[in-house]
Motif scaffolding. Structure first.
Motif, PDB file in Angstrom:
ATOM      1  N   ASP A 122       1.622 -11.388  -7.884  1.00 14.21           N
ATOM      2  CA  ASP A 122       1.133 -10.222  -8.613  1.00 14.21           C
ATOM      3  C   ASP A 122       0.251  -9.409  -7.672  1.00 14.21           C
ATOM      4  O   ASP A 122      -0.923  -9.738  -7.458  1.00 14.21           O
ATOM      5  N   ILE A 123       0.817  -8.352  -7.088  1.00 18.57           N
ATOM      6  CA  ILE A 123       0.047  -7.580  -6.109  1.00 18.57           C
ATOM      7  C   ILE A 123      -1.006  -6.704  -6.774  1.00 18.57           C
ATOM      8  O   ILE A 123      -1.809  -6.071  -6.082  1.00 18.57           O
ATOM      9  N   SER A 124      -1.019  -6.660  -8.098  1.00 14.39           N
ATOM     10  CA  SER A 124      -2.052  -5.899  -8.804  1.00 14.39           C
ATOM     11  C   SER A 124      -3.287  -6.731  -9.116  1.00 14.39           C
ATOM     12  O   SER A 124      -4.321  -6.182  -9.481  1.00 14.39           O
ATOM     13  N   ALA A 125      -3.180  -8.050  -8.970  1.00 14.62           N
ATOM     14  CA  ALA A 125      -4.305  -8.929  -9.279  1.00 14.62           C
ATOM     15  C   ALA A 125      -5.318  -8.946  -8.135  1.00 14.62           C
ATOM     16  O   ALA A 125      -4.992  -8.629  -6.989  1.00 14.62           O
ATOM     17  N   VAL A 126      -6.564  -9.327  -8.455  1.00 13.24           N
ATOM     18  CA  VAL A 126      -7.611  -9.423  -7.433  1.00 13.24           C
ATOM     19  C   VAL A 126      -7.238 -10.512  -6.430  1.00 13.24           C
ATOM     20  O   VAL A 126      -6.925 -11.640  -6.809  1.00 13.24           O
ATOM     21  N   ASP A 127      -7.254 -10.163  -5.148  1.00 14.28           N
ATOM     22  CA  ASP A 127      -6.915 -11.129  -4.098  1.00 14.28           C
ATOM     23  C   ASP A 127      -7.484 -10.614  -2.784  1.00 14.28           C
ATOM     24  O   ASP A 127      -6.826  -9.878  -2.037  1.00 14.28           O
ATOM     25  N   PHE A 128      -8.739 -11.000  -2.490  1.00 12.67           N
ATOM     26  CA  PHE A 128      -9.407 -10.512  -1.287  1.00 12.67           C
ATOM     27  C   PHE A 128      -8.698 -10.964  -0.019  1.00 12.67           C
ATOM     28  O   PHE A 128      -8.629 -10.234   0.964  1.00 12.67           O
ATOM     29  N   THR A 129      -8.164 -12.164  -0.044  1.00 11.25           N
ATOM     30  CA  THR A 129      -7.496 -12.679   1.150  1.00 11.25           C
ATOM     31  C   THR A 129      -6.282 -11.819   1.497  1.00 11.25           C
ATOM     32  O   THR A 129      -6.109 -11.392   2.649  1.00 11.25           O
ATOM     33  N   ALA A 130      -5.440 -11.542   0.502  1.00  3.15           N
ATOM     34  CA  ALA A 130      -4.253 -10.720   0.744  1.00  3.15           C
ATOM     35  C   ALA A 130      -4.646  -9.304   1.149  1.00  3.15           C
ATOM     36  O   ALA A 130      -4.018  -8.694   2.031  1.00  3.15           O
ATOM     37  N   LEU A 131      -5.702  -8.771   0.530  1.00  2.58           N
ATOM     38  CA  LEU A 131      -6.147  -7.422   0.855  1.00  2.58           C
ATOM     39  C   LEU A 131      -6.618  -7.338   2.301  1.00  2.58           C
ATOM     40  O   LEU A 131      -6.249  -6.426   3.049  1.00  2.58           O
ATOM     41  N   GLN A 132      -7.423  -8.313   2.706  1.00  2.41           N
ATOM     42  CA  GLN A 132      -7.942  -8.303   4.075  1.00  2.41           C
ATOM     43  C   GLN A 132      -6.838  -8.507   5.097  1.00  2.41           C
ATOM     44  O   GLN A 132      -6.845  -7.897   6.170  1.00  2.41           O
ATOM     45  N   GLN A 133      -5.860  -9.344   4.771  1.00  7.88           N
ATOM     46  CA  GLN A 133      -4.748  -9.553   5.692  1.00  7.88           C
ATOM     47  C   GLN A 133      -3.871  -8.302   5.775  1.00  7.88           C
ATOM     48  O   GLN A 133      -3.441  -7.900   6.857  1.00  7.88           O
ATOM     49  N   GLY A 134      -3.618  -7.684   4.619  1.00  9.15           N
ATOM     50  CA  GLY A 134      -2.768  -6.502   4.585  1.00  9.15           C
ATOM     51  C   GLY A 134      -3.427  -5.259   5.141  1.00  9.15           C
ATOM     52  O   GLY A 134      -2.744  -4.266   5.432  1.00  9.15           O
ATOM     53  N   PHE A 135      -4.760  -5.292   5.312  1.00 10.94           N
ATOM     54  CA  PHE A 135      -5.476  -4.138   5.855  1.00 10.94           C
ATOM     55  C   PHE A 135      -4.951  -3.740   7.223  1.00 10.94           C
ATOM     56  O   PHE A 135      -5.054  -2.572   7.627  1.00 10.94           O
ATOM     57  N   ALA A 136      -4.361  -4.681   7.948  1.00  9.80           N
ATOM     58  CA  ALA A 136      -3.820  -4.370   9.278  1.00  9.80           C
ATOM     59  C   ALA A 136      -2.812  -3.232   9.210  1.00  9.80           C
ATOM     60  O   ALA A 136      -2.699  -2.422  10.138  1.00  9.80           O
ATOM     61  N   ASN A 137      -2.072  -3.137   8.099  1.00  9.13           N
ATOM     62  CA  ASN A 137      -1.098  -2.045   7.970  1.00  9.13           C
ATOM     63  C   ASN A 137      -1.799  -0.697   7.893  1.00  9.13           C
ATOM     64  O   ASN A 137      -1.381   0.273   8.538  1.00  9.13           O
ATOM     65  N   LEU A 138      -2.893  -0.625   7.117  1.00  5.40           N
ATOM     66  CA  LEU A 138      -3.659   0.625   7.053  1.00  5.40           C
ATOM     67  C   LEU A 138      -4.256   0.955   8.408  1.00  5.40           C
ATOM     68  O   LEU A 138      -4.226   2.111   8.847  1.00  5.40           O
ATOM     69  N   ALA A 139      -4.818  -0.040   9.095  1.00  3.70           N
ATOM     70  CA  ALA A 139      -5.418   0.206  10.402  1.00  3.70           C
ATOM     71  C   ALA A 139      -4.384   0.760  11.376  1.00  3.70           C
ATOM     72  O   ALA A 139      -4.678   1.669  12.167  1.00  3.70           O
ATOM     73  N   TRP A 140      -3.153   0.232  11.304  1.00  3.43           N
ATOM     74  CA  TRP A 140      -2.096   0.730  12.193  1.00  3.43           C
ATOM     75  C   TRP A 140      -1.790   2.189  11.883  1.00  3.43           C
ATOM     76  O   TRP A 140      -1.685   3.024  12.793  1.00  3.43           O
ATOM     77  N   HIS A 141      -1.622   2.520  10.610  1.00  4.54           N
ATOM     78  CA  HIS A 141      -1.301   3.903  10.237  1.00  4.54           C
ATOM     79  C   HIS A 141      -2.455   4.843  10.575  1.00  4.54           C
ATOM     80  O   HIS A 141      -2.219   6.000  10.978  1.00  4.54           O
ATOM     81  N   LEU A 142      -3.655   4.370  10.421  1.00  2.00           N
ATOM     82  CA  LEU A 142      -4.819   5.179  10.770  1.00  2.00           C
ATOM     83  C   LEU A 142      -4.805   5.516  12.262  1.00  2.00           C
ATOM     84  O   LEU A 142      -4.978   6.675  12.665  1.00  2.00           O
TER      85      LEU A 142
ATOM     86  N   TYR B  87       6.269   2.905  16.923  1.00  2.00           N
ATOM     87  CA  TYR B  87       6.421   1.769  16.012  1.00  2.00           C
ATOM     88  C   TYR B  87       5.833   0.466  16.549  1.00  2.00           C
ATOM     89  O   TYR B  87       5.751  -0.509  15.807  1.00  2.00           O
ATOM     90  N   GLY B  88       5.469   0.430  17.825  1.00  2.00           N
ATOM     91  CA  GLY B  88       4.961  -0.804  18.397  1.00  2.00           C
ATOM     92  C   GLY B  88       6.048  -1.783  18.776  1.00  2.00           C
ATOM     93  O   GLY B  88       5.794  -2.993  18.897  1.00  2.00           O
ATOM     94  N   ALA B  89       7.270  -1.309  18.970  1.00  2.00           N
ATOM     95  CA  ALA B  89       8.380  -2.184  19.356  1.00  2.00           C
ATOM     96  C   ALA B  89       8.264  -2.588  20.820  1.00  2.00           C
ATOM     97  O   ALA B  89       7.601  -1.927  21.623  1.00  2.00           O
TER      98      ALA B  89
END
Length: 568
Positions: free
Chosen positions: A357-377, A469-471
């Motif tokens: 459930d990606i809508s549920a609270v999950d700090f671990t998944a959020l912090q791990q997935g933050f790498a995608n935002l950092a890349w786009h930034l 893309y970082g390939a």
């Protein structure tokens, strides 16, 4: 909360003549189509030629979930908020395709209290521009097959005598021009035409969705009617048996195609829920085309407004990249600021092991997935543009997760990171975003593209794969290598690249979430789009004709007892 269609129907609207006047159009520079929309005539461009341009804001996003993350909602919400702050602002958006409307994703008018209205008219037909593109495109398909039929049936000498035309000697094995329709229909991806007596010769063919038509790209990238006519003439339809290009000009169909498109080149003026002007024009998808609205709409808006908000399709690896490397080259208008849209659920879906459930609270998944935002930034900043991160808030989002993400984005280099509640609260919900954007626009932009096409297609592909893309590199199939040689022989290997790939990953593989590394980008095919002025590179398994899923959107769309559309 009311449904999108209910909000749209119940909202008070300004007469479209009043919207046009507030933007700075004179009565003879547009013609109304009812009281909700108007076509802006291109005669406005000469009058505005010497005018200075406003600030250009492009909205992009992280890699989304299949249902989208609210980029259009954010674009419209930002426009509404700037309008509420008494700024002269105009949005420039693409026309929705009916494929997604009746498929999974739904309409593209925004949503909630951040909409272009009336949303039913925007999502269904509008002023017929997409239908004009379909008709003009399919005229070329019919003309090509008809010419092939008559020359085959009569032979070259008899054809020339009876028609008065020079035979084209079309190679039936090298027909390049598909047919199009504006719906998702997987059954038409591969077809056989010419079956039966006096209908041939029989040969394989295909359909693509209209948004993927090169003619749609021509519409979006043309500067005026004469430029569109020139580009249509350059469309590559087939090769003859001597290996020479058969263009729309050589086939003799370019003039008629342009005639069909004559009114489609005019942007459509509409308004947001709070009366801010919005120009709707063209509709190319960013995963299979260049994914941006027209440069004509941009030019008009930039000359008339102090702030222009537009968006590139999908993530910054797609529509924003093509905005910078294709559209800016055609228009000459670089962005002054970018807004990067993110949601908590999108980042959680990019964790190594996404939660069920990606809508549920999950700090671990959020912090791990933050790498995608950092890349786009970092990807957006690579182009020399200040970036504001907008967190599109969903009802289940918690303050703790939102606060953490805001600070993390600022630490990663965002000019600011604010929560947007435009969906629920309209202009008021996006005021903080508008203020952050106005502040970011005080920073000087130092725009520069990612690659220079003059270095050659192979170099552009490698640069886009490795830096974009970082390939680890790029790999061309045997077919793509042969096509590269053909492009070099045609002198067409110094055009920008339009990468067709999945929007669900930075890479070519939708299963590679987060920030993939070490992958090799496979190029399966190279297609020359001579009219649009770019080469499309197909990376991985890319479908240019989507299909309908198990539970498509059309199942929920109907009309009520009063004739109002519901379920859209």
């Amino acid at each position: 909360m009311l449904s999108d269609s209910e909000i749209s129907r119940q909202s008070p609207r300004r007469p479209i003549t009043e919207v046009a006047q507030s933007l700075g159009l004179t009565p003879h520079e547009y013609h109304t189509l009812g009281d909700a929309k108007a076509k802006v005539q291109l005669q406005v461009l000469p009058r505005l030629a010497a005018a200075s341009c406003g600030k250009f804001i492009v909205v992009t996003a992280v890699n989304p979930t299949p249902h989208g993350e609210g980029k259009t909602v954010t674009s419209i919400g930002l426009t509404q908020a700037l309008h509420a702050l008494n700024k002269k602002v105009c949005a420039c958006l693409r026309q929705p395709s009916m494929g997604p409307v009746f498929g999974v994703k739904g309409g593209a008018a925004g949503g909630g209290y951040a909409q272009v209205v009336p949303m039913e008219e925007l999502n269904l037909h509008l002023t017929g521009d997409i239908h004009a593109v379909s008709s003009a495109h399919n005229l070329a398909s019919a003309a090509l097959d008809a010419r092939l039929h008559h020359e085959t049936r009569l032979g070259a000498a008899a054809f020339a005598q009876q028609s008065g035309l020079t035979p084209l000697n079309i190679d039936p094995e090298r027909l390049l021009w598909p047919r199009v329709m504006d719906h998702n229909d997987r059954a038409l991806r591969q077809i056989t035409v010419g079956q039966g007596s006096n209908n041939g010769p029989e040969h394989s063919a295909s359909f693509v969705i209209t948004a993927a038509s090169e003619l749609m790209a021509v519409l979006a990238l043309s500067r005026d009617l004469a430029d569109m006519r020139r580009r249509i003439g350059q469309l590559l339809l087939a090769f003859d048996k001597d290996g020479q290009a058969v263009t729309a000009e050589r086939l003799g169909v370019a003039g008629a195609m342009t005639a069909i498109m004559r009114q489609a080149i005019e942007p459509t003026l509409m308004q947001t829920l709070n009366g801010a002007p919005c120009l709707i024009h063209a509709g190319p998808f960013a995963n299979i085309a260049h994914g941006n609205s027209s440069i004509i709409a941009d030019e008009i808006a930039l000359k008339l407004a102090d702030y222009v908000v537009t968006e590139g399709g999908f993530g910054s690896d797609m529509g924003f990249e093509k905005f910078c490397n294709i559209k800016v080259r055609a228009s000459g208008h670089a962005p002054d600021c970018a807004v990067l849209v993110v949601t908590l659920r999108a980042l959680k879906s990019h964790a190594p092991t996404p939660p069920q459930d990606i809508s549920a609270v999950d700090f671990t998944a959020l912090q791990q997935g933050f790498a995608n935002l950092a890349w786009h930034l970092n990807n957006v900043r690579r182009y020399g543009v200040p970036v504001v991160v907008a967190i599109n808030r969903f009802p289940q989002d918690t303050e703790q997760e939102l606060t953490w993400l805001q600070q993390a984005a600022i630490n990663a280099g965002a000019a600011d990171c604010v929560v947007s509640e435009a969906f629920s609260h309209g202009a008021q919900g996006a005021l903080a975003l508008a203020q952050a954007v106005l502040q970011a626009l005080q920073q000087p932009a130092d725009f520069h593209p990612l690659y220079h096409p003059e270095a050659g297609l192979q170099t552009s592909l490698a640069t886009l794969a490795e830096l974009g893309y970082g390939a680890a590199g790029v790999s061309l199939s045997d077919k793509a290598q042969q096509q590269l040689q053909q492009l070099q022989q045609l002198g067409a290997d110094k055009l920008p690249v339009c990468m067709a790939k999945t929007p669900m990953s930075i890479s070519h593989d939708p299963a590679l979430k987060g920030v993939p590394r070490g992958f090799v980008l496979p190029i399966n095919e190279l297609r020359l789009n001579a009219g649009a002025g770019f080469v499309t590179a197909l990376a991985g398994n890319v479908m240019t004709m989507p299909g309908l899923g198990l539970n498509p959107g059309y199942l929920h769309i109907d009309i009520d007892a009063e004739g109002n559309i519901c379920g859209l």
